[in-house]
Design a protein around this motif. Sequence first.
Motif, PDB file in Angstrom:
ATOM      1  N   GLY A   1      -3.150   9.052   1.587  1.00  0.00           N
ATOM      2  CA  GLY A   1      -1.936   8.020   0.897  1.00  0.00           C
ATOM      3  C   GLY A   1      -1.806   6.714   1.853  1.00  0.00           C
ATOM      4  O   GLY A   1      -1.404   5.738   1.212  1.00  0.00           O
ATOM      5  N   ALA A   2      -1.350   7.185   3.059  1.00  0.00           N
ATOM      6  CA  ALA A   2      -1.009   6.223   3.997  1.00  0.00           C
ATOM      7  C   ALA A   2      -1.952   5.027   4.173  1.00  0.00           C
ATOM      8  O   ALA A   2      -1.607   3.876   4.235  1.00  0.00           O
ATOM      9  CB  ALA A   2      -0.395   6.909   5.300  1.00  0.00           C
TER      10      ALA A   2
ATOM     11  N   GLY B   1      -1.876   2.761   1.190  1.00  0.00           N
ATOM     12  CA  GLY B   1      -0.520   2.258   1.117  1.00  0.00           C
ATOM     13  C   GLY B   1      -0.365   0.874   1.694  1.00  0.00           C
ATOM     14  O   GLY B   1      -1.180   0.474   2.272  1.00  0.00           O
ATOM     15  N   PRO B   2       0.794   0.327   1.249  1.00  0.00           N
ATOM     16  CA  PRO B   2       1.091  -0.834   1.524  1.00  0.00           C
ATOM     17  C   PRO B   2       1.149  -1.395   3.116  1.00  0.00           C
ATOM     18  O   PRO B   2       0.962  -2.408   3.355  1.00  0.00           O
ATOM     19  CB  PRO B   2       2.530  -1.200   1.004  1.00  0.00           C
ATOM     20  CG  PRO B   2       3.089   0.216   0.756  1.00  0.00           C
ATOM     21  CD  PRO B   2       1.955   1.071   0.599  1.00  0.00           C
ATOM     22  N   LYS B   3       1.359  -0.245   3.762  1.00  0.00           N
ATOM     23  CA  LYS B   3       1.462  -0.661   5.313  1.00  0.00           C
ATOM     24  C   LYS B   3       0.021  -0.937   5.991  1.00  0.00           C
ATOM     25  O   LYS B   3      -0.042  -1.119   7.214  1.00  0.00           O
ATOM     26  CB  LYS B   3       2.358   0.469   6.215  1.00  0.00           C
ATOM     27  CG  LYS B   3       3.572   0.294   5.571  1.00  0.00           C
ATOM     28  CD  LYS B   3       4.230   1.485   6.519  1.00  0.00           C
ATOM     29  CE  LYS B   3       5.904   1.567   6.356  1.00  0.00           C
ATOM     30  NZ  LYS B   3       6.559   2.506   6.930  1.00  0.00           N
TER      31      LYS B   3
ATOM     32  N   ASP C   1      -3.829  -1.796  -3.477  1.00  0.00           N
ATOM     33  CA  ASP C   1      -3.336  -2.546  -4.767  1.00  0.00           C
ATOM     34  C   ASP C   1      -3.457  -4.074  -4.955  1.00  0.00           C
ATOM     35  O   ASP C   1      -4.018  -4.895  -5.826  1.00  0.00           O
ATOM     36  CB  ASP C   1      -1.985  -2.347  -5.215  1.00  0.00           C
ATOM     37  CG  ASP C   1      -1.716  -1.003  -5.847  1.00  0.00           C
ATOM     38  OD1 ASP C   1      -2.526  -0.191  -5.540  1.00  0.00           O
ATOM     39  OD2 ASP C   1      -0.690  -0.937  -6.607  1.00  0.00           O
TER      40      ASP C   1
ATOM     41  N   TYR D   1       2.394   2.457  10.461  1.00  0.00           N
ATOM     42  CA  TYR D   1       2.380   3.694  11.199  1.00  0.00           C
ATOM     43  C   TYR D   1       1.718   3.592  12.698  1.00  0.00           C
ATOM     44  O   TYR D   1       1.233   4.597  13.228  1.00  0.00           O
ATOM     45  CB  TYR D   1       1.532   4.830  10.388  1.00  0.00           C
ATOM     46  CG  TYR D   1       2.096   4.820   8.929  1.00  0.00           C
ATOM     47  CD1 TYR D   1       3.178   5.526   8.597  1.00  0.00           C
ATOM     48  CD2 TYR D   1       1.095   4.195   7.935  1.00  0.00           C
ATOM     49  CE1 TYR D   1       3.585   5.766   7.427  1.00  0.00           C
ATOM     50  CE2 TYR D   1       1.733   4.292   6.735  1.00  0.00           C
ATOM     51  CZ  TYR D   1       2.776   4.927   6.265  1.00  0.00           C
ATOM     52  OH  TYR D   1       3.101   4.979   5.037  1.00  0.00           O
TER      53      TYR D   1
ATOM     54  N   ALA E   1       5.631   3.985  -0.758  1.00  0.00           N
ATOM     55  CA  ALA E   1       4.954   4.163   0.472  1.00  0.00           C
ATOM     56  C   ALA E   1       3.495   4.395   0.146  1.00  0.00           C
ATOM     57  O   ALA E   1       2.708   4.440   0.668  1.00  0.00           O
ATOM     58  CB  ALA E   1       5.530   5.289   1.316  1.00  0.00           C
ATOM     59  N   GLY E   2       3.089   4.773  -1.289  1.00  0.00           N
ATOM     60  CA  GLY E   2       1.939   5.057  -1.692  1.00  0.00           C
ATOM     61  C   GLY E   2       1.355   6.445  -1.401  1.00  0.00           C
ATOM     62  O   GLY E   2       0.164   6.720  -1.504  1.00  0.00           O
ATOM     63  N   ILE E   3       2.219   7.518  -1.021  1.00  0.00           N
ATOM     64  CA  ILE E   3       1.683   8.706  -0.432  1.00  0.00           C
ATOM     65  C   ILE E   3       2.306   9.662  -1.631  1.00  0.00           C
ATOM     66  O   ILE E   3       3.471   9.596  -2.106  1.00  0.00           O
ATOM     67  CB  ILE E   3       2.358   9.164   0.702  1.00  0.00           C
ATOM     68  CG1 ILE E   3       2.194   8.069   1.881  1.00  0.00           C
ATOM     69  CG2 ILE E   3       2.134  10.474   1.141  1.00  0.00           C
ATOM     70  CD1 ILE E   3       2.489   8.352   3.341  1.00  0.00           C
TER      71      ILE E   3
ATOM     72  N   PRO F   1       3.581   0.122  -4.975  1.00  0.00           N
ATOM     73  CA  PRO F   1       3.467   0.422  -3.467  1.00  0.00           C
ATOM     74  C   PRO F   1       4.008  -1.135  -2.602  1.00  0.00           C
ATOM     75  O   PRO F   1       3.589  -1.922  -3.297  1.00  0.00           O
ATOM     76  CB  PRO F   1       1.878   0.387  -3.236  1.00  0.00           C
ATOM     77  CG  PRO F   1       1.097   0.282  -4.387  1.00  0.00           C
ATOM     78  CD  PRO F   1       2.054   0.483  -5.597  1.00  0.00           C
TER      79      PRO F   1
ATOM     80  N   GLU G   1       5.579  -2.220   1.165  1.00  0.00           N
ATOM     81  CA  GLU G   1       6.295  -1.985   2.219  1.00  0.00           C
ATOM     82  C   GLU G   1       7.775  -2.533   2.147  1.00  0.00           C
ATOM     83  O   GLU G   1       8.742  -1.700   2.917  1.00  0.00           O
ATOM     84  CB  GLU G   1       5.637  -2.761   3.342  1.00  0.00           C
ATOM     85  CG  GLU G   1       6.044  -2.524   4.830  1.00  0.00           C
ATOM     86  CD  GLU G   1       5.123  -3.126   5.941  1.00  0.00           C
ATOM     87  OE1 GLU G   1       4.180  -3.799   5.637  1.00  0.00           O
ATOM     88  OE2 GLU G   1       5.408  -2.724   7.075  1.00  0.00           O
TER      89      GLU G   1
END
Lengths: 189, 179
Positions: free
Chosen positions: A86-87, A90-92, A97, A169, B114-116, B132, B134
């Motif tokens: 997921g992380a 994800g956006p970070k 997307d 992260y 966070a997309g999790i 999602p 940030e």
Amino acid sequence: MGKFLLSLSLLFAFAASAAAVPMNYAFDHSDSDVGFTYEFDGQEIRGKFPDFSGELVIDFQKVLNSTVKVTINTTTAQGGFVFATGALRGPKVLAVDQYPEMHFVSRSARPEGNGAIVSGELTVRGVTRPVELAVTVLRDEGTDPSERDNLILRATTSLKRSDFNADGYSDLVSDTLNIDIRARIRRVK
Amino acid sequence: MLRNSFEKYGLVAKIFHWVLALYLVGMFIFGKYLASMTIGFSNLHLFNWHKAFGLIALTLISLRLAWRFISPPPPTLTEGSRAWELKLAHFTHVALYGLMLGLPLTGWIASSAAGIDISLFGFFNVPLIAPPSERTEELFFDFHRLLGVLLALFVALHVAGALKRHFVLRDMTLRRMWF
């Protein structure tokens, strides 16, 4: 299954007299693994990109004629465990997307040791950076040394997530990723 | 007995009140612990537990609000209180309900951004309610922390008011919420 290294540089040595014969290859997804490792909680974690496509041309006699172009689907990336997947998507980190694909395009290749160094440009999250892949080509144990139709390509490199703005992260996960690609390649005639 | 009457709270309202009181204190401590711990494999699952318990809290709070409309609470006891105190008590109640809804909602939005995936104890994944992003994640986690602190402050005010009524005014306010 054991593998034998095909010495690109050795073949390259004979290239002066031989005509260059570039060979086209296709990736066999059922037996390929675009993997990477990173550190989390003091352990080495392995993730992968199961979905990719590309074009590969290898000239065993004149390595610098070899080219590779790969598109990797980020939306199916796997981080090694549920949270990490997921992380990672994800956006970070990969922001899948917005950036559903990563690209690698080779610019040059030169023989080195038993393999080759392939220099090219990697685009992740819309950021393009030069990278160098250490590439070796292997054949399965028991096959004839002249085997060129069904081979294994291994490519490794090391990347910094921060170079591609994919450094989310960062307090938990190492900045350095070790890329380890092991792909079954079949000659396209 | 189940419904609220003119004099007393009914059993349903009492259970909602005290269960959620304990629940909120527990979640506040849980959240503070999550924010301070060193994250690793051994405690990663606690994030999911916090999310799952938060969603259960959101369900309980929604049911409690619905019950409040079905069975309205007894009127506020006004004897011995100044007008501004009654206004403050009313505002505190509104704030408590708003914050109790807002806390899990902001957590849900931030976690979604966070997309999790949010798993309800492994039974099923809860839908993500924000795309999602940030920025959204950081903004809503900031809100989440802020609302947590505000809720703690309003709970303290609420408890102070109840204790004042019980020990100083010696009225029925606290007793009618007890069993």
